[in-house]
Design an enzyme around this catalytic site. Structure first.
Site, PDB file in Angstrom:
ATOM      1  N   LEU A  10      -3.585  -2.099  -3.980  1.00  0.00           N
ATOM      2  CA  LEU A  10      -3.166  -3.130  -4.934  1.00  0.00           C
ATOM      3  C   LEU A  10      -2.813  -2.552  -6.305  1.00  0.00           C
ATOM      4  O   LEU A  10      -3.422  -1.591  -6.761  1.00  0.00           O
ATOM      5  CB  LEU A  10      -4.279  -4.171  -5.073  1.00  0.00           C
ATOM      6  N   HIS A  11      -1.816  -3.160  -6.926  1.00  0.00           N
ATOM      7  CA  HIS A  11      -1.392  -2.757  -8.270  1.00  0.00           C
ATOM      8  C   HIS A  11      -1.129  -4.016  -9.085  1.00  0.00           C
ATOM      9  O   HIS A  11      -1.321  -5.148  -8.594  1.00  0.00           O
ATOM     10  CB  HIS A  11      -0.152  -1.859  -8.178  1.00  0.00           C
ATOM     11  N   SER A  35       3.147   0.001  -3.727  1.00  0.00           N
ATOM     12  CA  SER A  35       2.002   0.784  -3.238  1.00  0.00           C
ATOM     13  C   SER A  35       2.439   2.191  -2.878  1.00  0.00           C
ATOM     14  O   SER A  35       1.638   3.126  -2.873  1.00  0.00           O
ATOM     15  CB  SER A  35       1.398   0.098  -2.013  1.00  0.00           C
ATOM     16  N   ARG A  36       3.719   2.346  -2.557  1.00  0.00           N
ATOM     17  CA  ARG A  36       4.214   3.667  -2.141  1.00  0.00           C
ATOM     18  C   ARG A  36       4.401   4.622  -3.323  1.00  0.00           C
ATOM     19  O   ARG A  36       4.550   5.824  -3.115  1.00  0.00           O
ATOM     20  CB  ARG A  36       5.549   3.520  -1.390  1.00  0.00           C
ATOM     21  N   GLU A  47       9.227 -10.594  -5.374  1.00  0.00           N
ATOM     22  CA  GLU A  47      10.688 -10.489  -5.169  1.00  0.00           C
ATOM     23  C   GLU A  47      11.177  -9.059  -4.978  1.00  0.00           C
ATOM     24  O   GLU A  47      12.356  -8.858  -4.720  1.00  0.00           O
ATOM     25  CB  GLU A  47      11.433 -11.130  -6.350  1.00  0.00           C
ATOM     26  N   MET A  66      -0.878  -5.774   1.788  1.00  0.00           N
ATOM     27  CA  MET A  66      -1.293  -4.666   2.656  1.00  0.00           C
ATOM     28  C   MET A  66      -2.200  -3.717   1.871  1.00  0.00           C
ATOM     29  O   MET A  66      -2.341  -2.542   2.218  1.00  0.00           O
ATOM     30  CB  MET A  66      -0.070  -3.924   3.204  1.00  0.00           C
ATOM     31  N   GLY A  67      -2.817  -4.232   0.792  1.00  0.00           N
ATOM     32  CA  GLY A  67      -3.739  -3.417   0.016  1.00  0.00           C
ATOM     33  C   GLY A  67      -3.022  -2.425  -0.879  1.00  0.00           C
ATOM     34  O   GLY A  67      -1.846  -2.603  -1.183  1.00  0.00           O
ATOM     35  N   HIS A  90       0.646  -7.023  -7.505  1.00  0.00           N
ATOM     36  CA  HIS A  90      -0.184  -7.936  -6.703  1.00  0.00           C
ATOM     37  C   HIS A  90      -1.003  -8.850  -7.621  1.00  0.00           C
ATOM     38  O   HIS A  90      -1.147 -10.041  -7.360  1.00  0.00           O
ATOM     39  CB  HIS A  90      -1.154  -7.144  -5.819  1.00  0.00           C
ATOM     40  N   GLN A 144       4.610  -4.129  11.805  1.00  0.00           N
ATOM     41  CA  GLN A 144       5.824  -4.135  10.979  1.00  0.00           C
ATOM     42  C   GLN A 144       6.290  -2.733  10.608  1.00  0.00           C
ATOM     43  O   GLN A 144       7.276  -2.583   9.895  1.00  0.00           O
ATOM     44  CB  GLN A 144       5.628  -4.992   9.731  1.00  0.00           C
TER      45      GLN A 144
END
Ligand code: PAF
Length: 280
Positions: free
Chosen positions: A33-34, A186-187, A148, A30-31, A37, A61
């Site tokens: 990115l870190h 991402s959060r 995971e 969902m972009g 990913h 979602q």
């Protein structure tokens, strides 16, 4: 790197590659990115000739409109990371391109989808099944890669893959952590500096619980994690469940399953963080 925004072009390009005998790995994202990913992409590059990464914040979602609104969107930075990671095709569609009409499909995801995230976020896993099944249908990759950190999500995706009869190998990849143990997400960018300093206590407590589990029951270990995290300023546990890694069902005794996984969701201020740890 090729950036593709249209489904038909994506299908055609992937098909051309397959016609030439190349294997295809898909990394759905969902972009925002870190390095987590990037670790999935690195694995996909090792195991496939062509790597496709989708970048799409999937509205179906999100059960919380505010979470959807504030979800980080960083396309330019994402494209730079994807290029540096050696991705062949970035699929970055609009919402209308993916959902020209509302997706009304309801998946029978079974018991794996009913507990934890499934219970807390009604509709979330059905939305994940909708988008991942669409991506699987568009790309028809040989392998698809998932982190995971979203442990339960992988079980749900395996179930959807089986239900839909996709011949795709689902590869689960280990959680990537910051140096202080916080699971990459991402959060995390939404955490204040103070919250960011507190958040590693989640994983620290999970690690401590590995020792506790050696001489305490499942329920005592569960309570230890909940109480320890709840005692920390700014942190509030939404749930902590110790489940069978295969079925996602909570266990009563350590001997109830081969591998037990503790799955936690914690609010750090208003940021919802998830993490997990394996006990055996
Ligand atoms: O894990 C995620 O980032 C998403 O749930 C996924 C699998 C890309 C589907 O939107």
């Amino acid at each position: 790197m090729e950036i593709i925004r249209k489904v038909e072009l994506l299908r055609r390009r992937v098909e051309e590659e397959k016609q030439c005998g190349r294997s295809v790995g898909l990394v759905p994202t969902m972009g925002a990115l870190h390095a987590g990913h990037v670790s999935l992409i690195d694995r996909a590059r090792k195991e496939n000739d062509i790597v496709v990464v989708s970048v799409f914040v999937n509205p179906t979602q999100f059960n919380n409109p505010e979470d959807l609104r504030t979800y980080p969107r960083t396309e330019e930075a994402d494209c730079e990371k994807l290029t540096n990671a050696g991705v062949d095709i970035a699929f970055i569609p609009s919402v209308d391109e993916v959902y020209p009409e509302p997706d009304t499909r309801v998946f029978d995801l079974g018991p794996v989808a009913k507990v934890m995230e499934g219970a807390m976020r009604p509709g979330h896993f059905n939305g994940v099944a909708q988008i991942v099944s669409k991506l699987f249908d568009m790309v028809r990759p040989h392998r698809a890669y998932f982190g995971e950190k979203d442990f339960q999500q992988i079980a749900v995706i395996r179930r959807m893959t089986e239900l839909e009869g996709f011949n795709i190998e689902i590869i689960d990849c280990p959680i990537k952590r910051e140096a202080d143990g916080l699971a990459m997400s991402s959060r995390n960018v939404r955490l204040t500096a103070y919250q960011r300093a507190i958040a590693p206590n989640i994983y620290r407590t999970l690690q401590e619980s590995l020792e506790i589990a050696k001489f305490k029951t499942v329920e005592q270990t569960r309570q230890y994690v909940i109480n320890t995290i709840d005692d920390i300023d700014e942190l509030e546990v939404e749930y902590y469940e110790i489940v069978d890694a295969k079925t996602m069902q909570p266990i009563k005794n350590w001997t109830d399953c081969e591998t037990a996984v503790g799955c936690v969701t914690v609010y750090c201020g208003d940021v919802r963080l998830i993490d997990n740890i394996k006990y055996q």
